[in-house]
Design a protein around this motif. Structure first.
Motif, PDB file in Angstrom:
ATOM      1  N   GLN A 136     121.535 -50.694 -24.172  1.00 27.19           N
ATOM      2  CA  GLN A 136     120.405 -49.871 -23.753  1.00 27.19           C
ATOM      3  C   GLN A 136     119.081 -50.496 -24.173  1.00 27.19           C
ATOM      4  O   GLN A 136     118.024 -50.153 -23.628  1.00 27.19           O
ATOM      5  CB  GLN A 136     120.520 -48.462 -24.364  1.00 27.19           C
ATOM      6  N   VAL A 137     119.130 -51.409 -25.133  1.00 27.67           N
ATOM      7  CA  VAL A 137     117.922 -52.073 -25.615  1.00 27.67           C
ATOM      8  C   VAL A 137     117.658 -53.318 -24.776  1.00 27.67           C
ATOM      9  O   VAL A 137     118.499 -54.214 -24.674  1.00 27.67           O
ATOM     10  CB  VAL A 137     118.045 -52.452 -27.101  1.00 27.67           C
ATOM     11  N   ILE A 138     116.473 -53.360 -24.172  1.00 28.71           N
ATOM     12  CA  ILE A 138     116.038 -54.506 -23.388  1.00 28.71           C
ATOM     13  C   ILE A 138     114.683 -54.943 -23.922  1.00 28.71           C
ATOM     14  O   ILE A 138     113.800 -54.110 -24.164  1.00 28.71           O
ATOM     15  CB  ILE A 138     115.908 -54.157 -21.897  1.00 28.71           C
ATOM     16  N   ILE A 139     114.497 -56.239 -24.108  1.00 29.98           N
ATOM     17  CA  ILE A 139     113.238 -56.785 -24.596  1.00 29.98           C
ATOM     18  C   ILE A 139     112.713 -57.768 -23.555  1.00 29.98           C
ATOM     19  O   ILE A 139     113.469 -58.602 -23.040  1.00 29.98           O
ATOM     20  CB  ILE A 139     113.413 -57.469 -25.957  1.00 29.98           C
ATOM     21  N   ALA A 140     111.421 -57.656 -23.233  1.00 29.66           N
ATOM     22  CA  ALA A 140     110.819 -58.482 -22.196  1.00 29.66           C
ATOM     23  C   ALA A 140     109.664 -59.292 -22.765  1.00 29.66           C
ATOM     24  O   ALA A 140     108.795 -58.751 -23.459  1.00 29.66           O
ATOM     25  CB  ALA A 140     110.320 -57.609 -21.046  1.00 29.66           C
ATOM     26  N   ALA A 141     109.654 -60.591 -22.469  1.00 30.89           N
ATOM     27  CA  ALA A 141     108.536 -61.471 -22.818  1.00 30.89           C
ATOM     28  C   ALA A 141     107.643 -61.602 -21.591  1.00 30.89           C
ATOM     29  O   ALA A 141     108.104 -62.020 -20.519  1.00 30.89           O
ATOM     30  CB  ALA A 141     109.051 -62.840 -23.250  1.00 30.89           C
ATOM     31  N   THR A 142     106.361 -61.255 -21.734  1.00 31.34           N
ATOM     32  CA  THR A 142     105.464 -61.215 -20.584  1.00 31.34           C
ATOM     33  C   THR A 142     104.113 -61.840 -20.907  1.00 31.34           C
ATOM     34  O   THR A 142     103.815 -62.168 -22.055  1.00 31.34           O
ATOM     35  CB  THR A 142     105.233 -59.759 -20.109  1.00 31.34           C
ATOM     36  N   SER A 143     103.281 -61.936 -19.874  1.00 32.80           N
ATOM     37  CA  SER A 143     101.930 -62.463 -20.059  1.00 32.80           C
ATOM     38  C   SER A 143     101.026 -61.490 -20.788  1.00 32.80           C
ATOM     39  O   SER A 143      99.906 -61.854 -21.178  1.00 32.80           O
ATOM     40  CB  SER A 143     101.321 -62.816 -18.699  1.00 32.80           C
ATOM     41  N   SER A 144     101.475 -60.244 -20.991  1.00 27.87           N
ATOM     42  CA  SER A 144     100.665 -59.269 -21.730  1.00 27.87           C
ATOM     43  C   SER A 144     101.294 -58.892 -23.070  1.00 27.87           C
ATOM     44  O   SER A 144     100.890 -57.913 -23.682  1.00 27.87           O
ATOM     45  CB  SER A 144     100.466 -57.999 -20.894  1.00 27.87           C
ATOM     46  N   GLY A 145     102.283 -59.649 -23.520  1.00 33.29           N
ATOM     47  CA  GLY A 145     102.903 -59.366 -24.803  1.00 33.29           C
ATOM     48  C   GLY A 145     104.393 -59.131 -24.671  1.00 33.29           C
ATOM     49  O   GLY A 145     105.027 -59.525 -23.688  1.00 33.29           O
ATOM     50  N   ILE A 146     104.967 -58.472 -25.685  1.00 31.11           N
ATOM     51  CA  ILE A 146     106.392 -58.149 -25.700  1.00 31.11           C
ATOM     52  C   ILE A 146     106.545 -56.650 -25.500  1.00 31.11           C
ATOM     53  O   ILE A 146     105.864 -55.845 -26.130  1.00 31.11           O
ATOM     54  CB  ILE A 146     107.049 -58.587 -27.021  1.00 31.11           C
ATOM     55  N   HIS A 147     107.466 -56.291 -24.589  1.00 32.28           N
ATOM     56  CA  HIS A 147     107.728 -54.888 -24.282  1.00 32.28           C
ATOM     57  C   HIS A 147     109.209 -54.612 -24.522  1.00 32.28           C
ATOM     58  O   HIS A 147     110.057 -55.471 -24.282  1.00 32.28           O
ATOM     59  CB  HIS A 147     107.353 -54.577 -22.834  1.00 32.28           C
ATOM     60  N   ARG A 148     109.510 -53.403 -24.997  1.00 31.04           N
ATOM     61  CA  ARG A 148     110.876 -53.066 -25.406  1.00 31.04           C
ATOM     62  C   ARG A 148     111.260 -51.699 -24.864  1.00 31.04           C
ATOM     63  O   ARG A 148     110.474 -50.746 -24.906  1.00 31.04           O
ATOM     64  CB  ARG A 148     110.982 -53.058 -26.932  1.00 31.04           C
ATOM     65  N   GLY A 153     115.686 -49.186 -19.718  1.00 32.71           N
ATOM     66  CA  GLY A 153     114.569 -49.336 -18.797  1.00 32.71           C
ATOM     67  C   GLY A 153     113.923 -48.036 -18.389  1.00 32.71           C
ATOM     68  O   GLY A 153     112.977 -48.040 -17.598  1.00 32.71           O
ATOM     69  N   GLY A 154     114.403 -46.916 -18.926  1.00 36.40           N
ATOM     70  CA  GLY A 154     113.804 -45.630 -18.573  1.00 36.40           C
ATOM     71  C   GLY A 154     112.375 -45.511 -19.050  1.00 36.40           C
ATOM     72  O   GLY A 154     111.499 -45.014 -18.337  1.00 36.40           O
ATOM     73  N   THR A 155     112.109 -45.978 -20.262  1.00 40.59           N
ATOM     74  CA  THR A 155     110.761 -46.021 -20.811  1.00 40.59           C
ATOM     75  C   THR A 155     110.593 -47.333 -21.564  1.00 40.59           C
ATOM     76  O   THR A 155     111.578 -47.938 -22.015  1.00 40.59           O
ATOM     77  CB  THR A 155     110.492 -44.844 -21.778  1.00 40.59           C
ATOM     78  N   TRP A 156     109.331 -47.753 -21.716  1.00 41.88           N
ATOM     79  CA  TRP A 156     109.031 -49.010 -22.389  1.00 41.88           C
ATOM     80  C   TRP A 156     107.965 -48.790 -23.445  1.00 41.88           C
ATOM     81  O   TRP A 156     107.052 -47.976 -23.270  1.00 41.88           O
ATOM     82  CB  TRP A 156     108.540 -50.054 -21.393  1.00 41.88           C
ATOM     83  N   THR A 157     108.054 -49.547 -24.527  1.00 41.63           N
ATOM     84  CA  THR A 157     107.051 -49.550 -25.575  1.00 41.63           C
ATOM     85  C   THR A 157     106.541 -50.976 -25.760  1.00 41.63           C
ATOM     86  O   THR A 157     107.334 -51.920 -25.803  1.00 41.63           O
ATOM     87  CB  THR A 157     107.637 -49.060 -26.913  1.00 41.63           C
ATOM     88  N   THR A 158     105.240 -51.126 -25.848  1.00 45.01           N
ATOM     89  CA  THR A 158     104.649 -52.441 -26.128  1.00 45.01           C
ATOM     90  C   THR A 158     104.680 -52.671 -27.629  1.00 45.01           C
ATOM     91  O   THR A 158     104.078 -51.921 -28.398  1.00 45.01           O
ATOM     92  CB  THR A 158     103.212 -52.503 -25.604  1.00 45.01           C
ATOM     93  N   THR A 159     105.392 -53.707 -28.058  1.00 49.30           N
ATOM     94  CA  THR A 159     105.560 -53.947 -29.494  1.00 49.30           C
ATOM     95  C   THR A 159     104.730 -55.103 -30.016  1.00 49.30           C
ATOM     96  O   THR A 159     104.616 -55.270 -31.237  1.00 49.30           O
ATOM     97  CB  THR A 159     107.043 -54.191 -29.825  1.00 49.30           C
TER      98      THR A 159
END
Length: 214
Positions: A136-148, A153-159
């Protein structure tokens, strides 16, 4: 070095030079004949016969750039796709992102996950990680930071913000430890997390680095 043997596995009939370029590859957790590749301008492609033939179900998406794909190791019918061409430019990449897409039927259909990422246009997404212990835990590396996300994928937090991230990796055998690297021009930076991507610490600065892969 070593004795690896490589052979070309298609496709050769491409009308444009960039369509055949591959951004990512992902493997089915239990079936070695099934794998997926993503192209920056050509969508997501699947083979079920170890590369002898390929099919796609992403031609009808508004943007068919793919920068990463992550497969749920406990249920491979659940897949996540990093849309867009993440090696492009902000704010006008060649194929812009549509956020993280999710499939629950093995890639036949795709829907955007819910996003509260405060960036317009959507940030470019370069890397997706699924926690092998808790998918259930997904971590994304993006041009605006890291989101988790902790709910599939129901909700995301910018970490972590204020950095353009290009890569993420779990420590083998311990998914509480995560490593992240940036695309800074230069220096490039490496961060670590010891709480599964909730908080981060800078651990290295590469003064001559530009885009650091892990």
């Amino acid at each position: 070095s070593g004795g690896g043997q490589w052979t070309y596995n298609g496709g050769s009939n491409k009308p444009h030079a960039n369509i055949g370029r591959v951004n990512c590859i992902a493997f089915h957790p239990t079936d070695p004949n099934t794998l997926w590749v993503g192209a920056p301008s050509g969508g997501l492609w699947e083979t079920t016969n170890h590369g002898a033939s390929w099919t796609t179900t992403t031609d009808q998406l508004p943007h068919i750039g793919v920068s990463d794909v992550a497969i749920n190791p406990q249920n491979p019918n659940i897949m996540y796709l990093a849309s867009g061409h993440a090696d492009g430019f902000v704010p006008s990449p060649h194929t812009p992102a549509m956020h993280v897409l999710k499939s629950t039927d093995g890639g036949l259909t795709w829907s955007p996950t819910v996003s509260n990422w405060s960036s317009t246009p959507q940030p470019l997404i370069r890397r997706l990680l699924i926690d092998p212990v808790n998918p259930q835990v997904i971590i994304a590396a993006t041009s605006s930071g890291i989101h988790r996300s902790s709910d599939g994928g129901g909700t995301w937090t910018t970490t972590l913000t204020n950095e353009w991230f290009v890569d993420l990796e779990f420590k083998p055998g311990n998914s509480n430890v995560v490593y992240a690297s940036t695309k800074s021009m230069p220096p490039s930076k490496i961060f670590t997390s010891t709480d599964n991507g909730v908080t981060w610490s800078l651990v290295a600065t590469l003064n001559n680095g530009v885009r650091t892969e892990l």
